[in-house]
Design a protein around this motif. Structure first.
Motif, PDB file in Angstrom:
ATOM      1  N   ASP A 262      46.859   1.707  51.052  1.00 43.12           N
ATOM      2  CA  ASP A 262      47.787   0.893  51.835  1.00 43.12           C
ATOM      3  C   ASP A 262      49.034   0.631  50.984  1.00 43.12           C
ATOM      4  O   ASP A 262      49.194   1.209  49.895  1.00 43.12           O
ATOM      5  CB  ASP A 262      47.097  -0.402  52.316  1.00 43.12           C
ATOM      6  CG  ASP A 262      46.634  -1.288  51.168  1.00 43.12           C
ATOM      7  OD1 ASP A 262      47.064  -1.059  50.011  1.00 43.12           O
ATOM      8  OD2 ASP A 262      45.848  -2.226  51.429  1.00 43.12           O
ATOM      9  N   GLU A 263      49.901  -0.262  51.451  1.00 40.52           N
ATOM     10  CA  GLU A 263      51.145  -0.514  50.715  1.00 40.52           C
ATOM     11  C   GLU A 263      50.903  -1.341  49.449  1.00 40.52           C
ATOM     12  O   GLU A 263      51.800  -1.537  48.640  1.00 40.52           O
ATOM     13  CB  GLU A 263      52.191  -1.195  51.614  1.00 40.52           C
ATOM     14  CG  GLU A 263      51.826  -2.563  52.147  1.00 40.52           C
ATOM     15  CD  GLU A 263      51.042  -2.500  53.459  1.00 40.52           C
ATOM     16  OE1 GLU A 263      50.229  -1.550  53.650  1.00 40.52           O
ATOM     17  OE2 GLU A 263      51.232  -3.398  54.300  1.00 40.52           O
ATOM     18  N   THR A 303      52.467  -0.221  38.368  1.00 41.44           N
ATOM     19  CA  THR A 303      52.732  -1.659  38.197  1.00 41.44           C
ATOM     20  C   THR A 303      52.264  -2.449  39.417  1.00 41.44           C
ATOM     21  O   THR A 303      51.588  -3.478  39.307  1.00 41.44           O
ATOM     22  CB  THR A 303      54.259  -1.875  37.993  1.00 41.44           C
ATOM     23  OG1 THR A 303      54.657  -1.090  36.882  1.00 41.44           O
ATOM     24  CG2 THR A 303      54.600  -3.322  37.755  1.00 41.44           C
ATOM     25  N   ILE A 304      52.617  -1.943  40.597  1.00 39.47           N
ATOM     26  CA  ILE A 304      52.249  -2.640  41.845  1.00 39.47           C
ATOM     27  C   ILE A 304      50.733  -2.656  42.023  1.00 39.47           C
ATOM     28  O   ILE A 304      50.135  -3.680  42.398  1.00 39.47           O
ATOM     29  CB  ILE A 304      52.918  -1.948  43.064  1.00 39.47           C
ATOM     30  CG1 ILE A 304      54.430  -2.049  42.965  1.00 39.47           C
ATOM     31  CG2 ILE A 304      52.399  -2.500  44.383  1.00 39.47           C
ATOM     32  CD1 ILE A 304      55.022  -3.382  43.287  1.00 39.47           C
ATOM     33  N   ALA A 305      50.082  -1.521  41.716  1.00 39.79           N
ATOM     34  CA  ALA A 305      48.615  -1.467  41.844  1.00 39.79           C
ATOM     35  C   ALA A 305      47.989  -2.535  40.958  1.00 39.79           C
ATOM     36  O   ALA A 305      47.077  -3.265  41.388  1.00 39.79           O
ATOM     37  CB  ALA A 305      48.104  -0.079  41.462  1.00 39.79           C
ATOM     38  N   GLU A 316      54.068  -5.632  47.540  1.00 41.89           N
ATOM     39  CA  GLU A 316      53.914  -4.344  48.218  1.00 41.89           C
ATOM     40  C   GLU A 316      54.804  -3.283  47.568  1.00 41.89           C
ATOM     41  O   GLU A 316      55.788  -3.614  46.910  1.00 41.89           O
ATOM     42  CB  GLU A 316      54.249  -4.493  49.707  1.00 41.89           C
ATOM     43  CG  GLU A 316      55.655  -4.961  49.958  1.00 41.89           C
ATOM     44  CD  GLU A 316      55.905  -5.439  51.385  1.00 41.89           C
ATOM     45  OE1 GLU A 316      54.948  -5.839  52.075  1.00 41.89           O
ATOM     46  OE2 GLU A 316      57.076  -5.402  51.793  1.00 41.89           O
ATOM     47  N   PHE A 317      54.442  -2.020  47.785  1.00 41.14           N
ATOM     48  CA  PHE A 317      55.231  -0.903  47.269  1.00 41.14           C
ATOM     49  C   PHE A 317      56.237  -0.496  48.342  1.00 41.14           C
ATOM     50  O   PHE A 317      55.868  -0.058  49.425  1.00 41.14           O
ATOM     51  CB  PHE A 317      54.308   0.278  46.936  1.00 41.14           C
ATOM     52  CG  PHE A 317      55.044   1.494  46.445  1.00 41.14           C
ATOM     53  CD1 PHE A 317      55.600   1.520  45.167  1.00 41.14           C
ATOM     54  CD2 PHE A 317      55.181   2.614  47.247  1.00 41.14           C
ATOM     55  CE1 PHE A 317      56.280   2.650  44.708  1.00 41.14           C
ATOM     56  CE2 PHE A 317      55.860   3.745  46.796  1.00 41.14           C
ATOM     57  CZ  PHE A 317      56.404   3.756  45.526  1.00 41.14           C
ATOM     58  N   ARG A 318      57.488  -0.691  48.018  1.00 42.26           N
ATOM     59  CA  ARG A 318      58.572  -0.318  48.938  1.00 42.26           C
ATOM     60  C   ARG A 318      59.648   0.313  48.083  1.00 42.26           C
ATOM     61  O   ARG A 318      60.336  -0.385  47.328  1.00 42.26           O
ATOM     62  CB  ARG A 318      59.089  -1.584  49.624  1.00 42.26           C
ATOM     63  CG  ARG A 318      60.037  -1.324  50.741  1.00 42.26           C
ATOM     64  CD  ARG A 318      60.574  -2.628  51.323  1.00 42.26           C
ATOM     65  NE  ARG A 318      61.541  -2.314  52.327  1.00 42.26           N
ATOM     66  CZ  ARG A 318      61.263  -2.087  53.611  1.00 42.26           C
ATOM     67  NH1 ARG A 318      60.042  -2.231  54.046  1.00 42.26           N
ATOM     68  NH2 ARG A 318      62.200  -1.758  54.454  1.00 42.26           N
ATOM     69  N   TRP A 319      59.816   1.605  48.146  1.00 37.85           N
ATOM     70  CA  TRP A 319      60.540   2.309  47.088  1.00 37.85           C
ATOM     71  C   TRP A 319      61.197   3.566  47.630  1.00 37.85           C
ATOM     72  O   TRP A 319      60.587   4.307  48.404  1.00 37.85           O
ATOM     73  CB  TRP A 319      59.501   2.707  46.011  1.00 37.85           C
ATOM     74  CG  TRP A 319      60.019   3.345  44.784  1.00 37.85           C
ATOM     75  CD1 TRP A 319      60.067   4.681  44.524  1.00 37.85           C
ATOM     76  CD2 TRP A 319      60.521   2.696  43.622  1.00 37.85           C
ATOM     77  NE1 TRP A 319      60.571   4.893  43.266  1.00 37.85           N
ATOM     78  CE2 TRP A 319      60.864   3.699  42.692  1.00 37.85           C
ATOM     79  CE3 TRP A 319      60.726   1.357  43.272  1.00 37.85           C
ATOM     80  CZ2 TRP A 319      61.398   3.416  41.444  1.00 37.85           C
ATOM     81  CZ3 TRP A 319      61.250   1.079  42.020  1.00 37.85           C
ATOM     82  CH2 TRP A 319      61.578   2.088  41.125  1.00 37.85           C
ATOM     83  N   VAL A 320      62.442   3.788  47.231  1.00 39.73           N
ATOM     84  CA  VAL A 320      63.084   5.077  47.524  1.00 39.73           C
ATOM     85  C   VAL A 320      63.052   5.885  46.228  1.00 39.73           C
ATOM     86  O   VAL A 320      63.669   5.516  45.234  1.00 39.73           O
ATOM     87  CB  VAL A 320      64.537   4.903  48.010  1.00 39.73           C
ATOM     88  CG1 VAL A 320      65.177   6.269  48.239  1.00 39.73           C
ATOM     89  CG2 VAL A 320      64.584   4.073  49.288  1.00 39.73           C
ATOM     90  N   SER A 321      62.317   6.960  46.273  1.00 38.88           N
ATOM     91  CA  SER A 321      62.107   7.781  45.084  1.00 38.88           C
ATOM     92  C   SER A 321      63.338   8.635  44.785  1.00 38.88           C
ATOM     93  O   SER A 321      64.042   9.038  45.707  1.00 38.88           O
ATOM     94  CB  SER A 321      60.910   8.656  45.445  1.00 38.88           C
ATOM     95  OG  SER A 321      60.551   9.467  44.449  1.00 38.88           O
ATOM     96  N   SER A 322      63.619   8.919  43.513  1.00 40.96           N
ATOM     97  CA  SER A 322      64.676   9.897  43.196  1.00 40.96           C
ATOM     98  C   SER A 322      64.207  10.875  42.137  1.00 40.96           C
ATOM     99  O   SER A 322      63.320  10.562  41.346  1.00 40.96           O
ATOM    100  CB  SER A 322      65.955   9.313  42.622  1.00 40.96           C
ATOM    101  OG  SER A 322      66.096   7.996  42.708  1.00 40.96           O
TER     102      SER A 322
END
Ligand code: FAD
Length: 413
Positions: A262-263, A303-305, A316-322
């Motif tokens: 999940d998030e 880190t979030i886990a 929660e994990f909310r991330w735009v990857s680059s």
């Protein structure tokens, strides 16, 4: 009683989870298990080592004292072979059992082998570990000619290594463009030209049917499906990753290509979490399952886990990857999910400047920028905030695009 945490994988996801767990829980028992023979190193810099541009030392991130100083048990050269979610144990190849209250699987992937004749011959390399980079460097330095297969982000690293080591090469690609799911032929041509300038010749509508070897089982030639032959005493293959899900067999942990989370990075088991490349996580931005293959994303997921292992639901994990490429004179960046989408818009501004945005349901879901990376912050913001850009595609690719240019976007800023 103090909690016990076991982390499988000492890549950036596992190591950043260990660091966060120690910060959050000073008294917990923390064990990190890896089948590699060395602690965390910078996987995204091993290409610079193979190119001959960086020595070994700066690539290492942690030495063993880093774990000692934080009272984290580090188990090197230890392959986890079994997980028992009911018994709360994992078992290593030598039969050692590790008990856990909470488990993190940060186990990444392994390069896919090319299923053709002689693909395991001497001189044929895959690229994931520091040890792979050492083997590649040693071999390419004495090579006469090379073939690279795999028209994606890792394949281009191999091509750039052959170029930096001044070994003439052929880069065999399916289709007519490098990374054809994210770039058009017009955009990819900028990359092709930069490769040609470095004596690496892109070969289109190609691939490998089989390899020929000499009497010592060393590769000599790649033969493509058209019957064309390319002499090579060095071959690099990067056709994708197989995610390391085999240890989940026999458990009811849900996975497909990667492990479902999940998030909050939790699996279908309350006490088992996953982070990094291995996850198929619930992407809050996409509103769907997604998988990232990037360093920054893996670090953040670790880190979030860890935070959610200590206190589920806390972040929660909310991330735009680059993901950037630094092999050429011009910069290159991909972000989000540039291969997804039901629509796209692109524009070319000069011989080394080009942009493409992938759009799904009227929202930006990813993109590729070549030459000028300055608009990345604006595009990522629009993506993160799920701004509807329907009907404004051409505005988005104005060369000096500003958020104010979008109708209705001001309200979102
Ligand atoms: C050459 C190269 C260049 C790259 N360049 C970039 C770049 O420029 N930018 C970018 O963003 N990303 C880049 N990446 C991708 C990036 O490195 C990965 O996305 C990131 O390292 C993933 O981290 P992870 O911790 O999820 O997995 P990994 O780093 O793969 O770590 C997983 C670890 O778990 C171990 N493991 C697996 N199974 C077991 C088991 N059963 N028991 C014990 N240990 C196990 C593995 O050996 C490994 O050490 C590059 C990758 C490579 C290989």
């Amino acid at each position: 009683m103090s909690q016990s945490y076991v982390i499988v994988g000492d890549g950036i996801a596992g190591a950043s989870a260990a660091e966060t767990l120690r910060e959050e829980e000073p008294d917990a028992d923390i064990t990190i298990i890896t089948d590699e023979g060395e602690p965390l190193y910078n996987r995204i810099l091993i290409k610079e080592f193979a190119k001959g541009k960086l020595p070994e030392a700066p690539i290492s991130i942690h030495d063993e004292s880093w774990y000692d100083d934080r009272d984290v048990d580090l188990e090197l050269n230890t392959l986890v072979t079994d997980i028992d979610p009911e018994g709360h144990t994992v078992t290593a190849h030598d039969g050692t059992e590790y008990d856990y209250d909470k488990l993190l699987l940060a186990i990444g992937g392994t390069p896919t082998q090319l299923p053709v004749e002689n693909s395991d011959a001497e001189g044929i390399h895959h690229f994931w570990t520091f040890q792979d980079a050492r083997d590649i460097k040693e071999h390419i330095e004495g090579a006469d000619n090379s073939v690279v297969i795999g028209a994606g982000l890792l394949g281009i690293d191999l091509a750039a290594i052959t170029a930096a080591q001044e070994v003439e090469g052929k880069y065999l690609m399916r289709g007519k463009a490098w990374w054809r799911y994210a770039l058009s032929e017009e955009g990819a041509e900028i990359i092709h030209e930069a490769l040609r300038e470095r004596n690496v010749e892109p070969v289109f509508d190609s691939g490998v049917d089989y390899f020929e070897v000499d009497e010592n089982d060393r590769v000599t030639t790649a033969v493509d499906p058209n019957g064309d032959r390319y002499d090579a005493d060095f071959v690099g293959i990067a056709i994708g990753l197989n995610f390391n899900t085999e240890i989940l067999g026999g458990t009811d942990i849900e996975y497909d290509n990667g492990i479902y989370t999940d998030e909050f990075m939790r699996t279908n088991h309350d006490d088992i979490f996953a982070a990094g490349d291995i996850t198929e996580f619930h992407d809050l931005i996409l509103g769907d399952r997604a998988q990232n293959g990037a360093w920054g994303s893996a670090k953040e997921q670790g880190t979030i886990a860890a935070k959610n292992m200590v206190d589920y639901g806390s972040e929660e994990f909310r991330w735009v990857s680059s993901y950037s490429i630094t092999h050429f004179d011009f910069p290159f960046l991909s972000f989000g999910h540039p291969t997804l989408g039901d629509d796209h818009v692109e524009a070319k501004y000069s011989d080394t400047e080009w942009r493409r945005l992938a759009i799904k349901d009227g929202k930006i879901v990813g993109g590729v920028l070549i030459g000028d990376l300055s608009p990345q912050t604006k595009y990522k913001k629009l993506m993160r905030e799920q701004v509807d850009v329907s009907g404004q595609k051409e505005v988005l690719v104005k060369q000096d695009f500003q958020l104010d240019d979008l109708e209705g976007a001001a309200a979102e800023q």
